[in-house]
Design a protein around this motif. Structure first.
Motif, PDB file in Angstrom:
ATOM      1  N   ASP A   1      75.500  10.481  12.833  1.00 49.16           N
ATOM      2  CA  ASP A   1      76.074  11.499  11.948  1.00 49.16           C
ATOM      3  C   ASP A   1      75.399  12.861  12.109  1.00 49.16           C
ATOM      4  N   ILE A   2      74.222  12.870  12.683  1.00 47.83           N
ATOM      5  CA  ILE A   2      73.478  14.125  12.809  1.00 47.83           C
ATOM      6  C   ILE A   2      73.839  14.836  14.111  1.00 47.83           C
ATOM      7  N   CYS A   3      73.577  14.195  15.222  1.00 44.15           N
ATOM      8  CA  CYS A   3      73.855  14.842  16.512  1.00 44.15           C
ATOM      9  C   CYS A   3      75.277  14.558  17.000  1.00 44.15           C
ATOM     10  N   GLN A   4      75.876  13.497  16.489  1.00 40.42           N
ATOM     11  CA  GLN A   4      77.240  13.103  16.845  1.00 40.42           C
ATOM     12  C   GLN A   4      77.401  12.927  18.347  1.00 40.42           C
TER      13      GLN A   4
ATOM     14  N   GLY B   1      76.145  -0.403  16.290  1.00 35.51           N
ATOM     15  CA  GLY B   1      77.286   0.098  15.547  1.00 35.51           C
ATOM     16  C   GLY B   1      76.953   0.682  14.195  1.00 35.51           C
ATOM     17  N   ILE B   2      75.683   0.638  13.820  1.00 36.23           N
ATOM     18  CA  ILE B   2      75.307   1.084  12.482  1.00 36.23           C
ATOM     19  C   ILE B   2      74.281   2.213  12.523  1.00 36.23           C
ATOM     20  N   GLY B   3      73.257   2.045  13.322  1.00 37.78           N
ATOM     21  CA  GLY B   3      72.186   3.036  13.356  1.00 37.78           C
ATOM     22  C   GLY B   3      71.270   2.889  12.164  1.00 37.78           C
ATOM     23  N   HIS B   4      70.544   3.940  11.874  1.00 36.26           N
ATOM     24  CA  HIS B   4      69.610   3.923  10.745  1.00 36.26           C
ATOM     25  C   HIS B   4      70.208   4.720   9.601  1.00 36.26           C
ATOM     26  N   GLU B   5      70.202   4.144   8.411  1.00 38.29           N
ATOM     27  CA  GLU B   5      70.746   4.868   7.261  1.00 38.29           C
ATOM     28  C   GLU B   5      69.634   5.609   6.546  1.00 38.29           C
TER      29      GLU B   5
ATOM     30  N   LEU C   1      73.325   9.256   5.453  1.00 37.67           N
ATOM     31  CA  LEU C   1      73.935   9.439   6.758  1.00 37.67           C
ATOM     32  C   LEU C   1      73.304   8.440   7.724  1.00 37.67           C
ATOM     33  N   HIS C   2      74.080   8.079   8.725  1.00 35.26           N
ATOM     34  CA  HIS C   2      73.553   7.160   9.730  1.00 35.26           C
ATOM     35  C   HIS C   2      73.101   7.974  10.924  1.00 35.26           C
ATOM     36  N   SER C   3      71.863   7.785  11.304  1.00 38.10           N
ATOM     37  CA  SER C   3      71.327   8.593  12.389  1.00 38.10           C
ATOM     38  C   SER C   3      70.695   7.727  13.461  1.00 38.10           C
ATOM     39  N   CYS C   4      70.590   8.332  14.645  1.00 37.02           N
ATOM     40  CA  CYS C   4      69.949   7.657  15.765  1.00 37.02           C
ATOM     41  C   CYS C   4      68.436   7.818  15.644  1.00 37.02           C
ATOM     42  N   ALA C   5      67.727   7.194  16.562  1.00 32.90           N
ATOM     43  CA  ALA C   5      66.264   7.214  16.503  1.00 32.90           C
ATOM     44  C   ALA C   5      65.705   8.618  16.698  1.00 32.90           C
ATOM     45  N   ARG C   6      66.469   9.472  17.359  1.00 30.72           N
ATOM     46  CA  ARG C   6      65.984  10.837  17.591  1.00 30.72           C
ATOM     47  C   ARG C   6      66.262  11.751  16.416  1.00 30.72           C
ATOM     48  N   CYS C   7      67.187  11.376  15.580  1.00 34.83           N
ATOM     49  CA  CYS C   7      67.592  12.240  14.464  1.00 34.83           C
ATOM     50  C   CYS C   7      67.012  11.768  13.142  1.00 34.83           C
ATOM     51  N   GLY C   8      66.031  10.921  13.212  1.00 40.90           N
ATOM     52  CA  GLY C   8      65.385  10.455  12.001  1.00 40.90           C
ATOM     53  C   GLY C   8      64.104   9.760  12.348  1.00 40.90           C
ATOM     54  N   SER C   9      63.366   9.382  11.306  1.00 42.71           N
ATOM     55  CA  SER C   9      62.113   8.684  11.567  1.00 42.71           C
ATOM     56  C   SER C   9      61.732   7.857  10.352  1.00 42.71           C
TER      57      SER C   9
ATOM     58  N   PHE D   1      58.564   0.728   4.978  1.00 43.92           N
ATOM     59  CA  PHE D   1      59.027   2.006   5.487  1.00 43.92           C
ATOM     60  C   PHE D   1      60.431   2.281   5.002  1.00 43.92           C
ATOM     61  N   ILE D   2      60.721   3.557   4.833  1.00 41.45           N
ATOM     62  CA  ILE D   2      62.101   3.976   4.616  1.00 41.45           C
ATOM     63  C   ILE D   2      62.515   4.817   5.815  1.00 41.45           C
ATOM     64  N   TRP D   3      63.790   4.977   6.010  1.00 45.48           N
ATOM     65  CA  TRP D   3      64.287   5.837   7.065  1.00 45.48           C
ATOM     66  C   TRP D   3      64.678   7.176   6.460  1.00 45.48           C
ATOM     67  N   ILE D   4      64.235   8.239   7.121  1.00 45.64           N
ATOM     68  CA  ILE D   4      64.598   9.582   6.647  1.00 45.64           C
ATOM     69  C   ILE D   4      65.111  10.394   7.831  1.00 45.64           C
ATOM     70  N   CYS D   5      66.274  11.008   7.652  1.00 43.08           N
ATOM     71  CA  CYS D   5      66.860  11.781   8.753  1.00 43.08           C
ATOM     72  C   CYS D   5      66.142  13.120   8.874  1.00 43.08           C
TER      73      CYS D   5
END
Ligand SMILES: [Zn+2]
Ligand SMILES: [Zn+2]
Length: 62
Positions: free
Chosen positions: A8-11, A18-22, A28-36, A45-49
């Motif tokens: 959802d970030i870099c598109q 099929g899901i990514g990190h929420e 938003l669902h983001s890839c490993a590069r658009c969140g941490s 841990f939580i995921w934060i975009c």
């Protein structure tokens, strides 16, 4: 839609699962590069975009 399964970030990045990190904040669902991961209590841990991280960084600087 064509955007299904895309970050959802870099598109650009398509999720292998099929899901990514929420993001814990904006959901938003983001890839490993658009969140941490951000550590919380009890070694969890939580995921934060990147967008929410920027917002939080701005808040911390004040
Ligand atoms: Zn991305
Ligand atoms: Zn977010």
């Amino acid at each position: 839609s064509d955007k299904e399964g895309l970050c959802d970030i870099c598109q650009k990045v398509k999720f292998a699962d099929g899901i990514g990190h929420e993001c814990n904040f904006c959901h938003l669902h983001s890839c490993a590069r658009c969140g941490s991961k951000a550590p919380i209590k009890n070694g969890k841990f939580i995921w934060i975009c990147t967008l929410c991280r920027k917002k939080q960084d701005l808040l911390k600087k004040t």
